[in-house]
Enzyme design. Sequence first.
Site, PDB file in Angstrom:
ATOM      1  N   SER A   1       0.853  -1.187   0.000  1.00 35.19           N
ATOM      2  CA  SER A   1       0.000   0.000   0.000  1.00 35.19           C
ATOM      3  C   SER A   1       0.886   1.232   0.000  1.00 35.19           C
ATOM      4  O   SER A   1       2.091   1.139   0.283  1.00 35.19           O
ATOM      5  CB  SER A   1      -0.881  -0.018   1.257  1.00 35.19           C
ATOM      6  OG  SER A   1      -1.512   1.230   1.474  1.00 35.19           O
ATOM      7  N   TYR A  58      -2.023  -1.408  10.308  1.00 33.78           N
ATOM      8  CA  TYR A  58      -2.039  -1.473   8.850  1.00 33.78           C
ATOM      9  C   TYR A  58      -0.673  -1.126   8.275  1.00 33.78           C
ATOM     10  O   TYR A  58      -0.176  -1.825   7.381  1.00 33.78           O
ATOM     11  CB  TYR A  58      -3.104  -0.521   8.315  1.00 33.78           C
ATOM     12  CG  TYR A  58      -3.440  -0.718   6.859  1.00 33.78           C
ATOM     13  CD1 TYR A  58      -4.091  -1.872   6.434  1.00 33.78           C
ATOM     14  CD2 TYR A  58      -3.130   0.251   5.910  1.00 33.78           C
ATOM     15  CE1 TYR A  58      -4.413  -2.060   5.097  1.00 33.78           C
ATOM     16  CE2 TYR A  58      -3.447   0.080   4.572  1.00 33.78           C
ATOM     17  CZ  TYR A  58      -4.091  -1.080   4.168  1.00 33.78           C
ATOM     18  OH  TYR A  58      -4.403  -1.267   2.845  1.00 33.78           O
TER      19      TYR A  58
END
Length: 268
Positions: free
Chosen positions: A133, A146
Amino acid sequence: MITGAAAGIGRALAVELARRGARLSLLDHDADGLEDATRRCEAIGARVLAQVVDVTDWDGMQAAAAAVNSELGGVDLVFAAAGVIHRGSLLDSDVADVERVMAVNWRGLMYTVKAHLPAVVGSGDGRIVTFSSAYGLVATPKYTAYNSSKFAVRGFSESLRQELAGAGVSVTCVFPGGVRTSIIRNGSFAPSENRDAVIRGFEKRVARTDPEEAATIILSGVERRRARVFVGVDARLVAGLARLVGGHYQDLVPAVGRLLRRLRGRSS
C-alpha cells in the site's frame, strides 16, 4: 489464483482476467460476494474454481492450492489481494484488532504465496503479485497495525523477488493509493474513533481510483514483470515523497496535520 476475490481490486482483477481468457481460482471468506464474482466471470466464459477459505488458515490454504492443481492443472499467476484495515491509536486499540490485521495482511499473504509457490515455480513462467500500500511506503498516525502489515509485505516481496531470480518467476509488489473499495467500511475502529466521519473522509477525499482502473494498471505492470507497481497519482506522490525526504516525513506529516486543523478551525 486471486485471494480477496469477492470485492474491490480482487474482483476487478478476476473479471478482467476472465475477459482475457484465464482459468480462475477465486478465494475469499465472503461466500455471497464470492458467488457473485464467480457468476460475473462465468458469464464472460471463464472456467472458475471458487473456494470459501480464510487466508489465515494454513491447512485451508494448502487444501485450496491442491484443489487448483488437481482441477485446473496448476497455477502460474498468484494475486494475494486479501486485506483488512484498522484505525485507531495503539493506546486505544484492542490487541485483537491489531493481531487480526497482521494475521490477514501479512500471515495470510505469506500462506497464500507459500501454498501456491511450488506450482508457480513448476510452471516455468510464473508471477507472484503481492499487495502492499502507499501505507507501506510512508507511515501515518492511527494506522499502526495497517502500516506494520504493509511494510512487512514490502520486505517480504523484495526478499522473495531476489530468492526467485533465475527461477522463471517474477514478484511484483503493488502499492495502491486510495481505491474505491469497501475496505474502510469493513474495517475495525478503536472506540475513540468517529467511524462515520473517517469513512466519509476516505470516500470523499482519498478514494479516487476505480477498482477496474486499478486492475488494468496492475496487470500492465505484472506483464512487464516490474518489481513495483504504483496505483493512482496519490501512490506515486507518496513514493516520490519517500524518496525525497526519507525518514524526515515523520516530522513533516504531523506538522502538516496540525496546520490543516488550524486552517479548518479558522474557516469554521
